[in-house]
Motif scaffolding. Structure first.
Motif, PDB file in Angstrom:
ATOM      1  N   UNK A 276      33.192  31.857  38.543  1.00  0.00           N
ATOM      2  CA  UNK A 276      34.251  32.842  39.310  1.00  0.00           C
ATOM      3  C   UNK A 276      34.110  34.059  37.875  1.00  0.00           C
ATOM      4  N   UNK A 277      34.328  35.268  38.350  1.00  0.00           N
ATOM      5  CA  UNK A 277      34.392  36.314  37.495  1.00  0.00           C
ATOM      6  C   UNK A 277      35.555  36.389  36.348  1.00  0.00           C
ATOM      7  N   UNK A 278      35.288  36.846  35.501  1.00  0.00           N
ATOM      8  CA  UNK A 278      36.549  36.746  34.393  1.00  0.00           C
ATOM      9  C   UNK A 278      36.734  38.327  33.891  1.00  0.00           C
ATOM     10  N   UNK A 279      37.598  38.597  33.085  1.00  0.00           N
ATOM     11  CA  UNK A 279      37.912  39.864  32.676  1.00  0.00           C
ATOM     12  C   UNK A 279      36.795  40.623  31.853  1.00  0.00           C
ATOM     13  N   UNK A 280      35.673  39.766  31.733  1.00  0.00           N
ATOM     14  CA  UNK A 280      34.628  40.583  30.953  1.00  0.00           C
ATOM     15  C   UNK A 280      33.644  41.026  32.154  1.00  0.00           C
ATOM     16  N   UNK A 281      33.938  40.778  33.319  1.00  0.00           N
ATOM     17  CA  UNK A 281      32.967  41.268  34.324  1.00  0.00           C
ATOM     18  C   UNK A 281      33.685  42.886  34.434  1.00  0.00           C
ATOM     19  N   UNK A 282      34.432  43.431  33.970  1.00  0.00           N
ATOM     20  CA  UNK A 282      34.907  44.741  34.002  1.00  0.00           C
ATOM     21  C   UNK A 282      34.072  45.317  32.929  1.00  0.00           C
ATOM     22  N   UNK A 283      33.235  46.531  33.313  1.00  0.00           N
ATOM     23  CA  UNK A 283      32.735  47.202  32.285  1.00  0.00           C
ATOM     24  C   UNK A 283      33.840  47.818  31.402  1.00  0.00           C
ATOM     25  N   UNK A 305      45.580  36.272  36.382  1.00  0.00           N
ATOM     26  CA  UNK A 305      46.838  36.184  35.701  1.00  0.00           C
ATOM     27  C   UNK A 305      47.303  37.146  34.984  1.00  0.00           C
ATOM     28  N   UNK A 306      48.261  38.139  35.596  1.00  0.00           N
ATOM     29  CA  UNK A 306      48.737  39.155  34.931  1.00  0.00           C
ATOM     30  C   UNK A 306      50.004  38.991  34.129  1.00  0.00           C
ATOM     31  N   UNK A 307      49.929  39.215  32.704  1.00  0.00           N
ATOM     32  CA  UNK A 307      51.188  38.728  31.785  1.00  0.00           C
ATOM     33  C   UNK A 307      51.562  40.144  31.459  1.00  0.00           C
ATOM     34  N   UNK A 308      52.902  40.367  31.850  1.00  0.00           N
ATOM     35  CA  UNK A 308      53.453  41.888  31.403  1.00  0.00           C
ATOM     36  C   UNK A 308      54.468  41.521  30.518  1.00  0.00           C
ATOM     37  N   UNK A 309      54.274  42.571  29.439  1.00  0.00           N
ATOM     38  CA  UNK A 309      55.345  42.540  28.375  1.00  0.00           C
ATOM     39  C   UNK A 309      56.600  43.543  28.755  1.00  0.00           C
ATOM     40  N   UNK A 310      57.709  42.885  29.368  1.00  0.00           N
ATOM     41  CA  UNK A 310      58.613  43.428  30.118  1.00  0.00           C
ATOM     42  C   UNK A 310      59.357  44.747  29.468  1.00  0.00           C
ATOM     43  N   UNK A 311      59.900  44.577  28.345  1.00  0.00           N
ATOM     44  CA  UNK A 311      60.806  45.467  27.583  1.00  0.00           C
ATOM     45  C   UNK A 311      59.493  46.727  26.962  1.00  0.00           C
ATOM     46  N   UNK A 312      58.487  46.437  26.676  1.00  0.00           N
ATOM     47  CA  UNK A 312      57.504  47.177  26.204  1.00  0.00           C
ATOM     48  C   UNK A 312      57.238  48.131  27.279  1.00  0.00           C
ATOM     49  N   UNK A 313      56.969  47.706  28.614  1.00  0.00           N
ATOM     50  CA  UNK A 313      56.950  48.528  29.699  1.00  0.00           C
ATOM     51  C   UNK A 313      58.171  49.482  30.006  1.00  0.00           C
ATOM     52  N   UNK A 390      39.581  27.918  29.590  1.00  0.00           N
ATOM     53  CA  UNK A 390      38.658  28.779  29.313  1.00  0.00           C
ATOM     54  C   UNK A 390      38.031  29.464  30.512  1.00  0.00           C
ATOM     55  N   UNK A 391      37.616  30.584  30.834  1.00  0.00           N
ATOM     56  CA  UNK A 391      37.086  31.267  31.756  1.00  0.00           C
ATOM     57  C   UNK A 391      38.287  32.003  32.702  1.00  0.00           C
ATOM     58  N   UNK A 392      39.287  31.433  32.654  1.00  0.00           N
ATOM     59  CA  UNK A 392      40.419  32.238  33.539  1.00  0.00           C
ATOM     60  C   UNK A 392      40.709  33.483  33.204  1.00  0.00           C
ATOM     61  N   UNK A 393      40.653  34.476  34.205  1.00  0.00           N
ATOM     62  CA  UNK A 393      40.811  35.744  34.158  1.00  0.00           C
ATOM     63  C   UNK A 393      42.368  36.113  33.629  1.00  0.00           C
ATOM     64  N   UNK A 394      42.647  36.763  32.702  1.00  0.00           N
ATOM     65  CA  UNK A 394      43.877  36.797  32.037  1.00  0.00           C
ATOM     66  C   UNK A 394      43.970  38.454  31.686  1.00  0.00           C
TER      67      UNK A 394
END
Length: 427
Positions: A276-283, A305-313, A390-394
């Motif tokens: 499965x492609x990971x975040x490294x697949x995005x140029x 898996x999209x993790x959001x820093x709530x108060x920073x946003x 390892x390998x999970x797109x985060x």
């Protein structure tokens, strides 16, 4: 005189000392009167207490000030009664300064009340300590039970993997039998073609060929029958194996009281296939970090898996709102995003920003987490990234440079908060 009563009397005398004319200040206290009001009682408590004990006029002057501040208390003591709601320390201080009949008994009563209060506080602290020890014991027992259940789940998964392998082998054998049957059917067709081509031969040759053809047809029929019987047996075995697998899984799920579906990562993190492609697949060089298409490409990765820093946003997009309104607005937008792109979304808030327990309604598809006391949201984000296999797109949404660098080293792709704000505004 009890220490709390002495401190109260000295503090009252120190306040009166600052308002007295210089000529009326007792000689031993004239140097003290020049102190800052907050330092008189703290630095000159012993001289003030001695002057109150030996100088009747000074004590009566302090008592007059006390009578102006607490007229009801002083009047009740003069009549020989103690107000039911009065504090023991205040009653003893007023009795010592105003000296009503029986004032030593009032001071002794205050001493007894203070000692009783101290004993009650000691008992309460002991009870609290015992409760803390019981809570620690229960937590340790709960952790041991969780570890035991995890080991059982691991064994069940291993058994499930073995059953899947056996099912795959059975399917391979079925496909091989079907291939052999097709090959025999092809041979039969070829034999029939040869028989038709020899139709012009002699009758004897024709009879001989017909006999051979009949024999061949009998053999083909027998082969077909054998193939059908073999295929039927294999199908029956597969069905029995699948039924046994389903019964075993259902029984195991019922025995362990497992939910109908396995939790998502950050609860039980599921493994991701190596292909499965990971975040490294995005140029990394084709798109800048502030390019809106970068977030769209990341959201298109399967099992992201999209993790959001709530108060920073929120403090970047709408800092003028209250914290509760910031959380509500961000979670509403993330709920719509989770429905659109079908990715796993975790929103992390700093628990130190809270004044107390809050009620947060998490949209469907969005996990909401607060950092524990003594932990900042940045550390919780790093623990979430570290928990992924390892390998999970985060991808981590935060404009904090320190957070971005740390998660990048762990294999996650940092995203500025402005990109998420643009994406939510576009939705």
């Amino acid at each position: 005189m009890p220490e709390p009563v002495r401190l109260q009397v000295v503090e009252l005398a120190a306040q009166v000392l600052g308002s007295m004319p210089a000529a009326t200040i007792p000689g031993p206290l004239r140097g003290i009167a020049k102190f800052d009001p907050r330092k008189r009682a703290r630095l000159a408590g012993a001289p003030i207490a001695a002057q109150l004990e030996n100088d009747k006029e000074f004590r009566e002057l302090v008592a007059e000030t006390l009578q102006g501040a607490w007229p009801e208390l002083v009047a009740s003591l003069a009549e020989g009664t103690v107000p039911p709601a009065a504090e023991p320390v205040m009653v003893a201080a007023a009795a010592y300064l105003s000296r009503p009949p029986g004032w030593p008994d009032l001071v002794e009563q205050a001493r007894a009340d203070i000692e009783q209060t101290a004993a009650a506080d000691s008992q309460r602290e002991h009870a609290e300590s015992r409760l803390r020890e019981q809570l620690a014991t229960q937590r340790a027992s709960a952790r041991e039970e969780i570890d035991r259940i995890r080991e059982q789940l691991k064994a069940a998964r291993s058994e499930n993997s073995e059953l899947r392998r056996k099912l795959h082998d059975a399917r391979e054998r079925t496909r091989a039998a079907e291939a052999r049957a097709l090959a025999m059917e092809a041979e039969t067709a070829e034999a029939r073609t040869k028989a038709l081509s020899a139709n012009g031969a002699a009758e004897s040759e024709l009879r001989r060929l017909k006999e051979r053809l009949a024999d061949a047809e009998h053999q083909v029929e027998a082969a077909r029958r054998a193939a059908r019987e073999g295929r039927s047996v294999e199908d029956t075995r597969i069905r029995v194996l699948m039924d046994a697998l389903q019964d075993a899984a259902a029984g195991l799920r019922k025995e362990l009281a497992l939910p109908l579906s396995i939790s998502r990562p950050a609860d039980y993190v599921t493994a991701v296939r190596p292909d499965e492609p990971g975040v490294g697949a995005v140029p990394a060089r084709a798109l800048a970090n502030d390019d809106p298409q970068l977030l769209d490409q990341l959201l298109a990765i399967p099992h992201l898996h999209l993790i959001v820093d709530g108060y920073n946003v929120t403090k970047t997009g709408y800092p003028s709102l209250t914290l509760a309104d910031q959380r509500g607005r961000l979670l509403t937008g993330l709920g719509g995003l989770a429905v659109q792109v079908r990715v796993e979304v975790t929103c992390v808030f700093d628990g130190a920003e809270l004044g107390g327990p809050v009620q947060v309604s998490a949209p469907r598809g969005v996990r909401v987490m607060f950092s524990a006391p003594g932990e900042i949201a940045d550390d919780l984000i790093r623990r979430l990234v570290r928990a992924e296999p390892p390998g999970r797109a985060v991808a981590v949404v935060s404009s904090d440079r320190e957070v971005a660098e740390s998660v990048r080293k762990m294999g996650a792709r940092p995203i500025p908060s402005t990109l998420l704000l643009r994406r939510l505004g576009r939705a």
